[in-house]
Design a protein around this motif. Structure first.
Motif, PDB file in Angstrom:
ATOM      1  N   LYS A   1      28.260  38.206  43.935  1.00 55.31           N
ATOM      2  CA  LYS A   1      29.711  38.298  44.147  1.00 55.31           C
ATOM      3  C   LYS A   1      30.500  37.144  43.522  1.00 55.31           C
ATOM      4  O   LYS A   1      31.490  37.393  42.827  1.00 55.31           O
ATOM      5  CB  LYS A   1      30.038  38.442  45.625  1.00 55.31           C
TER       6      LYS A   1
ATOM      7  N   GLN B   1      33.858  36.610  36.562  1.00 61.68           N
ATOM      8  CA  GLN B   1      33.956  37.456  35.379  1.00 61.68           C
ATOM      9  C   GLN B   1      35.207  38.337  35.393  1.00 61.68           C
ATOM     10  O   GLN B   1      35.706  38.708  34.341  1.00 61.68           O
ATOM     11  CB  GLN B   1      32.718  38.335  35.244  1.00 61.68           C
ATOM     12  N   THR B   2      35.696  38.667  36.566  1.00 63.21           N
ATOM     13  CA  THR B   2      36.873  39.528  36.630  1.00 63.21           C
ATOM     14  C   THR B   2      38.184  38.745  36.693  1.00 63.21           C
ATOM     15  O   THR B   2      39.219  39.251  36.254  1.00 63.21           O
ATOM     16  CB  THR B   2      36.793  40.492  37.825  1.00 63.21           C
ATOM     17  N   THR B   3      38.151  37.532  37.238  1.00 53.24           N
ATOM     18  CA  THR B   3      39.390  36.765  37.392  1.00 53.24           C
ATOM     19  C   THR B   3      39.441  35.513  36.520  1.00 53.24           C
ATOM     20  O   THR B   3      40.500  34.918  36.376  1.00 53.24           O
ATOM     21  CB  THR B   3      39.574  36.323  38.858  1.00 53.24           C
ATOM     22  N   TYR B   4      38.319  35.089  35.986  1.00 55.65           N
ATOM     23  CA  TYR B   4      38.216  33.869  35.181  1.00 55.65           C
ATOM     24  C   TYR B   4      38.669  32.632  35.930  1.00 55.65           C
ATOM     25  O   TYR B   4      39.191  31.696  35.349  1.00 55.65           O
ATOM     26  CB  TYR B   4      38.973  34.002  33.854  1.00 55.65           C
TER      27      TYR B   4
ATOM     28  N   HIS C   1      30.546  37.710  39.819  1.00 51.81           N
ATOM     29  CA  HIS C   1      31.391  38.863  39.486  1.00 51.81           C
ATOM     30  C   HIS C   1      32.881  38.500  39.599  1.00 51.81           C
ATOM     31  O   HIS C   1      33.685  38.890  38.750  1.00 51.81           O
ATOM     32  CB  HIS C   1      31.047  40.040  40.403  1.00 51.81           C
ATOM     33  N   LEU C   2      33.223  37.748  40.625  1.00 52.64           N
ATOM     34  CA  LEU C   2      34.617  37.327  40.775  1.00 52.64           C
ATOM     35  C   LEU C   2      35.065  36.480  39.588  1.00 52.64           C
ATOM     36  O   LEU C   2      36.186  36.641  39.083  1.00 52.64           O
ATOM     37  CB  LEU C   2      34.810  36.547  42.075  1.00 52.64           C
TER      38      LEU C   2
END
Length: 142
Positions: free
Chosen positions: A112, A118-121, A115-116
């Motif tokens: 998680k 990678q999605t929000t930078y 992933h966070l």
């Protein structure tokens, strides 16, 4: 009538060289060593003691060691070491989960924060902090 072609200049034609037997033997030796080494490595891997569960447990603990060593994920232009290290923890947790379903929760918890990012930078904020704490808690349960 066609004019006759001039003869080929002397000294410019060389017959094809024969391959050296020493070079051929050396090449055969190298190929034989590579094939033999690969066979020994494959046999060693297939015959080595241990079970998939032992590998899964070792992978899970290795993932948690990385989680413990990486309290914060800092990704900058100068260094992505923390991010790459965490990625390794994700891969190890995934390998453990793939071999033993009891590690699925660990895998999801470690994944998680990655992933966070990678999605929000970003590696800041309450959602990211909660995800990091959940990963630490999942490791504490091992």
């Amino acid at each position: 009538m066609t004019s006759p072609q001039p003869p080929l200049p002397t000294g410019q034609y060389e017959p094809p060289r024969q391959r050296s037997t020493i070079a051929m033997l050396a090449f055969g030796l190298v190929v034989g060593l590579l094939v033999g080494g690969g066979g020994v490595g494959l046999a060693w891997t297939l015959m080595s003691p241990g079970s998939a569960d032992a590998g899964a447990e070792a992978d899970a603990h290795a993932a948690c060691e990385i989680v413990e060593r990486t309290p914060h994920i800092v990704a900058t232009k100068e260094s992505n070491a923390d991010l790459l290290r965490w990625s390794g923890a994700v891969s190890l947790a995934w390998a453990a989960s793939d071999q033993d379903e009891t590690y699925t929760g660990l895998y999801k918890a470690v994944l998680k924060p990655y992933h966070l990012f990678q999605t929000t930078y970003t590696t800041e904020g309450p959602e990211f902090d909660q995800a990091m704490q959940a990963a630490r808690d999942a490791c504490a349960e091992l």
